[in-house]
Write an enzyme that holds these catalytic residues in place. Structure first.
Site, mmCIF file in Angstrom:
data_model
loop_
_atom_site.group_PDB
_atom_site.id
_atom_site.type_symbol
_atom_site.label_atom_id
_atom_site.label_comp_id
_atom_site.label_asym_id
_atom_site.label_seq_id
_atom_site.Cartn_x
_atom_site.Cartn_y
_atom_site.Cartn_z
ATOM 1 N N GLY A 1 -6.956 -3.507 1.012
ATOM 2 C CA GLY A 1 -7.381 -2.370 0.206
ATOM 3 C C GLY A 1 -8.100 -2.654 -0.934
ATOM 4 O O GLY A 1 -8.096 -3.669 -1.422
ATOM 5 N N GLN B 1 4.136 -14.549 -6.025
ATOM 6 C CA GLN B 1 2.976 -13.918 -6.767
ATOM 7 C C GLN B 1 3.469 -13.030 -7.779
ATOM 8 O O GLN B 1 2.335 -12.567 -8.413
ATOM 9 C CB GLN B 1 2.271 -13.266 -5.667
ATOM 10 N N SER C 1 2.463 1.154 -4.799
ATOM 11 C CA SER C 1 3.996 1.182 -4.519
ATOM 12 C C SER C 1 4.674 1.412 -6.021
ATOM 13 O O SER C 1 5.710 1.983 -6.416
ATOM 14 C CB SER C 1 4.543 -0.023 -4.077
ATOM 15 N N TYR D 1 7.269 -0.656 1.032
ATOM 16 C CA TYR D 1 7.297 0.513 0.222
ATOM 17 C C TYR D 1 6.024 1.327 0.440
ATOM 18 O O TYR D 1 5.310 1.545 -0.448
ATOM 19 C CB TYR D 1 7.767 0.285 -1.104
ATOM 20 N N LYS E 1 -8.364 -1.285 -3.677
ATOM 21 C CA LYS E 1 -7.749 -1.046 -4.700
ATOM 22 C C LYS E 1 -7.566 -2.328 -5.656
ATOM 23 O O LYS E 1 -7.490 -2.585 -6.579
ATOM 24 C CB LYS E 1 -6.450 -0.304 -4.485
ATOM 25 N N GLY F 1 -2.202 4.466 1.474
ATOM 26 C CA GLY F 1 -3.147 3.546 1.276
ATOM 27 C C GLY F 1 -2.831 2.225 2.519
ATOM 28 O O GLY F 1 -3.708 2.110 3.033
ATOM 29 N N HIS F 2 -1.585 1.979 2.435
ATOM 30 C CA HIS F 2 -1.133 1.057 3.431
ATOM 31 C C HIS F 2 -1.520 1.860 4.988
ATOM 32 O O HIS F 2 -1.973 1.056 5.783
ATOM 33 C CB HIS F 2 0.488 0.863 3.438
HETATM 34 O O1 PAF Z 1 -1.500 -6.846 -1.473
HETATM 35 C C1 PAF Z 1 -0.301 -7.149 -1.212
HETATM 36 O O2 PAF Z 1 0.381 -6.184 -0.918
HETATM 37 C C2 PAF Z 1 -0.025 -8.381 -1.368
HETATM 38 O O3 PAF Z 1 -0.633 -9.146 -2.195
HETATM 39 C C3 PAF Z 1 0.067 -9.350 0.065
HETATM 40 C C4 PAF Z 1 -1.548 -9.383 0.651
HETATM 41 C C5 PAF Z 1 0.707 -8.461 1.042
HETATM 42 C C6 PAF Z 1 0.631 -10.692 -0.295
HETATM 43 O O4 PAF Z 1 1.746 -10.660 -0.593
#
Ligand code: PAF
Length: 276
Positions: free
Chosen positions: A144, A58, A183, A29, A146, A33-34
């Site tokens: 990032g 996570q 996102s 998504y 963030k 930033g990405h």
């Molecule tokens: O920052 C994220 O989007 C996630 O924590 C990562 C580093 C891709 C691990 O799932």
């Protein structure tokens, strides 16, 4: 651009790629930033690999794993435009087979902030990032600012486990009104979107106080809290003024500090931070 969905394919392809390899792990998504991470990786490496994987481990049991936004085709189009070489999109079955039982636990720096509010979150992050690093074997990986605590956790893991990967950090990309790109901003309705600017306003207040000579961390925290409490849609999870390296709360702003906060706007939990 090659889209790779299995581990054996990824391993085989990796052997043929030019090095150094720059790697951007994401949960998809994608937003600007990405894309700032991807652009930097593209400038600095002959090969760029991006992973798109919403890591179930996570997310806590009452968190937004099921509803986390997913739009792979749009992500692939954006990555193609950025000139990415390989997109790795693994499956849950391959990442976490039934017999899976090894975890990476980073201590100390995970005790605060997101680690305190979201038990198990950083165990999930460190484990998936370690797995992705082992599969992709990057020279450099891009994250990032963030997610400032995530950056500290990953740097600690890379150093402690002698992974030999350079961790590059890019500044937070913000909307024109200061809201950090995320996102999860897509969950906000128009009224909540307006209210969400209170995070940036509170961080800017902390920075202005600091620049005006304020050294009392507690006073700064309380000024931030009062400002956020004026916004009826906001509910504070935490407001922190902490040592920028250890993330231990400070009494006095006598060293580099990080102002950070987690605030719920309606049902959406947003985080942001600013170095002081
Ligand atoms: O920052 C994220 O989007 C996630 O924590 C990562 C580093 C891709 C691990 O799932």
């Amino acid at each position: 651009m090659v889209v790779v969905k299995t581990l054996p394919e990824m391993r085989a392809l990796r052997q043929q790629l030019d090095t150094p390899v720059g790697f951007v792990p994401t949960m998809g998504y994608l937003h600007l930033g990405h894309l700032a991470l991807v652009k930097r990786a593209r400038r600095e490496n002959p090969t760029v690999i991006v992973s798109v994987y919403v890591n179930p481990c996570q997310f806590g049991p009452s968190e937004d794993f099921a509803g986390y936004p997913r739009e792979l085709n749009r992500d692939l189009e954006l990555l193609q435009t950025e000139g990415v070489d390989v997109v790795f999109v693994p499956s849950d079955d391959e990442m976490y087979p039934p017999e899976f039982s090894s975890w990476v636990d980073v201590e100390k720096v995970t005790e605060h902030l997101e680690g305190a509010s979201r038990p198990g979150h950083f165990r999930g992050v460190a484990t998936i990032v370690a797995k992705l690093f082992n599969i992709v074997r990057p020279s450099r990986a891009y994250f990032g600012e963030k997610d400032a605590q995530q950056v500290l956790v990953i740097k600690r893991m890379v150093a402690d486990l002698n992974m030999g990967i350079e961790i590059a950090v890019e500044p937070t990309v913000r909307e024109s009104d200061g809201l950090a790109m995320s996102s999860r901003n897509s969950y906000l309705n128009p009224e909540e979107r307006r209210a969400a600017t209170v995070l940036f306003k509170a961080l800017m207040l902390a920075r202005q106080l600091r620049e005006g000579g304020e050294e009392d961390a507690e006073k700064t925290r309380w000024r931030m809290i009062s400002l956020i409490q004026e916004e009826p849609l906001a509910r504070i999870d935490y407001v922190s003024i902490a040592d920028a390296e250890t993330l231990e709360e400070l009494n006095s702003l006598d060293r580099p500090a990080l102002a950070s906060l987690a605030v719920r706007i309606g049902k959406t939990r947003l985080i942001d931070n600013m170095p002081l």
